[in-house]
Design a protein around this motif. Sequence first.
Motif, PDB file in Angstrom:
ATOM      1  N   SER A  66     -12.516  11.174 -15.492  1.00 55.00           N
ATOM      2  CA  SER A  66     -12.064  10.307 -16.596  1.00 55.00           C
ATOM      3  C   SER A  66     -13.187  10.114 -17.605  1.00 55.00           C
ATOM      4  O   SER A  66     -12.980  10.189 -18.818  1.00 55.00           O
ATOM      5  N   THR A  89       0.869  14.520 -16.744  1.00 52.91           N
ATOM      6  CA  THR A  89      -0.495  14.641 -16.246  1.00 52.91           C
ATOM      7  C   THR A  89      -0.886  13.309 -15.632  1.00 52.91           C
ATOM      8  O   THR A  89      -0.142  12.330 -15.697  1.00 52.91           O
ATOM      9  N   ALA A 147      -5.364   9.393 -16.724  1.00 57.01           N
ATOM     10  CA  ALA A 147      -6.690   9.394 -17.361  1.00 57.01           C
ATOM     11  C   ALA A 147      -6.754  10.311 -18.575  1.00 57.01           C
ATOM     12  O   ALA A 147      -7.565  10.088 -19.481  1.00 57.01           O
ATOM     13  N   THR A 148      -5.911  11.333 -18.614  1.00 57.18           N
ATOM     14  CA  THR A 148      -5.954  12.264 -19.750  1.00 57.18           C
ATOM     15  C   THR A 148      -5.679  11.504 -21.043  1.00 57.18           C
ATOM     16  O   THR A 148      -6.489  11.525 -21.981  1.00 57.18           O
ATOM     17  N   ASP A 194      -8.919  19.641 -20.162  1.00 56.28           N
ATOM     18  CA  ASP A 194      -8.891  18.756 -18.995  1.00 56.28           C
ATOM     19  C   ASP A 194      -8.766  19.675 -17.778  1.00 56.28           C
ATOM     20  O   ASP A 194      -7.664  20.091 -17.389  1.00 56.28           O
ATOM     21  N   GLY A 200     -16.981  11.520  -9.200  1.00 55.23           N
ATOM     22  CA  GLY A 200     -17.965  12.339  -9.921  1.00 55.23           C
ATOM     23  C   GLY A 200     -17.262  13.172 -10.966  1.00 55.23           C
ATOM     24  O   GLY A 200     -16.045  13.403 -10.874  1.00 55.23           O
ATOM     25  N   TYR A 204       4.216  14.135 -10.918  1.00 56.44           N
ATOM     26  CA  TYR A 204       4.021  12.726 -11.146  1.00 56.44           C
ATOM     27  C   TYR A 204       5.394  12.080 -11.237  1.00 56.44           C
ATOM     28  O   TYR A 204       6.302  12.697 -11.784  1.00 56.44           O
TER      29      TYR A 204
HETATM   30  C1  LIG Z   1      -5.541  15.987 -14.849  1.00 58.81           C
HETATM   31  C2  LIG Z   1      -6.573  14.943 -14.540  1.00 58.81           C
HETATM   32  N1  LIG Z   1      -7.339  14.463 -15.532  1.00 58.81           N
HETATM   33  C3  LIG Z   1      -8.282  13.552 -15.303  1.00 58.81           C
HETATM   34  C4  LIG Z   1      -8.513  13.052 -14.051  1.00 58.81           C
HETATM   35  C5  LIG Z   1      -9.539  11.991 -13.848  1.00 58.81           C
HETATM   36  O1  LIG Z   1     -10.509  12.347 -12.932  1.00 58.81           O
HETATM   37  P1  LIG Z   1     -11.265  11.216 -12.055  1.00 58.81           P
HETATM   38  O2  LIG Z   1     -10.313  10.767 -11.011  1.00 58.81           O
HETATM   39  O3  LIG Z   1     -12.428  11.948 -11.506  1.00 58.81           O
HETATM   40  O4  LIG Z   1     -11.632  10.147 -12.987  1.00 58.81           O
HETATM   41  C6  LIG Z   1      -7.763  13.525 -12.982  1.00 58.81           C
HETATM   42  C7  LIG Z   1      -7.992  13.007 -11.626  1.00 58.81           C
HETATM   43  O5  LIG Z   1      -7.151  12.853 -10.807  1.00 58.81           O
HETATM   44  C8  LIG Z   1      -6.763  14.489 -13.224  1.00 58.81           C
HETATM   45  O6  LIG Z   1      -6.009  14.951 -12.233  1.00 58.81           O
END
Ligand SMILES: Cc1ncc(COP(=O)(O)O)c(C=O)c1O
Length: 390
Positions: free
Chosen positions: A80, A104, A107-108, A176, A213, A333
């Motif tokens: 993220s 998705t 966090a995207t 991403d 991480g 999802y």
């Molecule tokens: C498509 C996508 N983008 C962003 C993230 C964010 O990553 P993080 O969980 O390391 O913050 C994830 C994590 O699950 C993800 O699957």
Amino acid sequence: MATNLIAQFERPAAAVPACAPVSLLDLKAQYAGIKDEVLDAVHRVLASQQLILGPEVEAFETEIARYVGTQFAVGCGSGSDALLLTLMALGVGPQDEVITSPFTFGATAGAIARLGARPVFVDIHPETFNLDERQVEAAMTMRTRAIMPVHLFGLPANMDVIIEIATHHKLPVIEDAAQAIGSKWNGRSIGTLGNFGCFSFFPSKNLGGAGDGGMITTNDPQMANVVRTLRAHGTRRKYHYDLVGINSRLDTLQAAILRVKLRHLDEWTEARRRNAVRYRELFAEYDLLELILLPGNPDASFHVYNQYTIRAPQRDQLIVYLREQGISTEVYYPSPLHLEPAFACLSYGTGSFPHAEAACNEALSLPIYPELTAAQQEAVAYAIARFYSH
Ligand SMILES: Cc1ncc(COP(=O)(O)O)c(C=O)c1O
């Protein structure tokens, strides 16, 4: 249709696959194979008491840059934050728009919205679950500042077309790549194709740490420098602030553990890919290929199967049936981002992105982790075939 085949494949009771429970992911099995190496790495960091950044993080950054094939890699606190830091480095903020997928992880779009910018969604391809590159240009406005394709489940988006559009409009591409380390498009590693690759080392990822991480890859020295500064409070010199940054360093213990795991990544990826082939064979044997849609895998792509996501009719009943058989699955999802309360202010409605909405009702991720045994896969396929034979 599956009924006859079930009859044909019906085995004597003792030979029916009895491998349940089958979990979606078994990190204990992975750890068992690398425990000594991991503990050595942890002890090395603890003995050094260099607990923030330092040589382990630098070495891991160099190794990821080499693995992915970029000049620079900058570690940060999560996937993220990799997205957030990249957008911050580009100066994205209020009034700006970034084009991405509604199908998705949150966090995207969350990274875009946190900076006050607007996520602009385009629908997905029903077969690949990835953003439909043919719709990107129509979604552009004067405010578009970047394109953020997601390589969902480990399968690259159509990067040829996306890069062509971005180049034409002089827009940066932020990949991403959270779910897709090691995957390739036309033989080229994702994370090298756009201007930035954003990776996650969340434990369930193909390269997963013992906690959170993330990593940003780029070939742009100036941008690498800016994200490196932003991840550490905006400082280049102690207690002097060149930029308004955040605290998002890649944890040193995580870097040391991830260095161990990186050495095994290719063999794990191959195991995932073998498992995907085996599922196809099993589903073909059970005559299920016209009933369930297996993960798309265009010729140009090298899929790393962070998830093995099928489209299944009567998905919710199938989940219950599989659970009763001791088989875990997950819905990635259940709802598209444009229909989630957090993004209601974007004023999209039901029907805005029909393919993404349909995927939320049909997508089902099956166990695909490297240590999954052939017998466990048989149990999964057999249970699915039985479900559809009723
Ligand atoms: C498509 C996508 N983008 C962003 C993230 C964010 O990553 P993080 O969980 O390391 O913050 C994830 C994590 O699950 C993800 O699957």
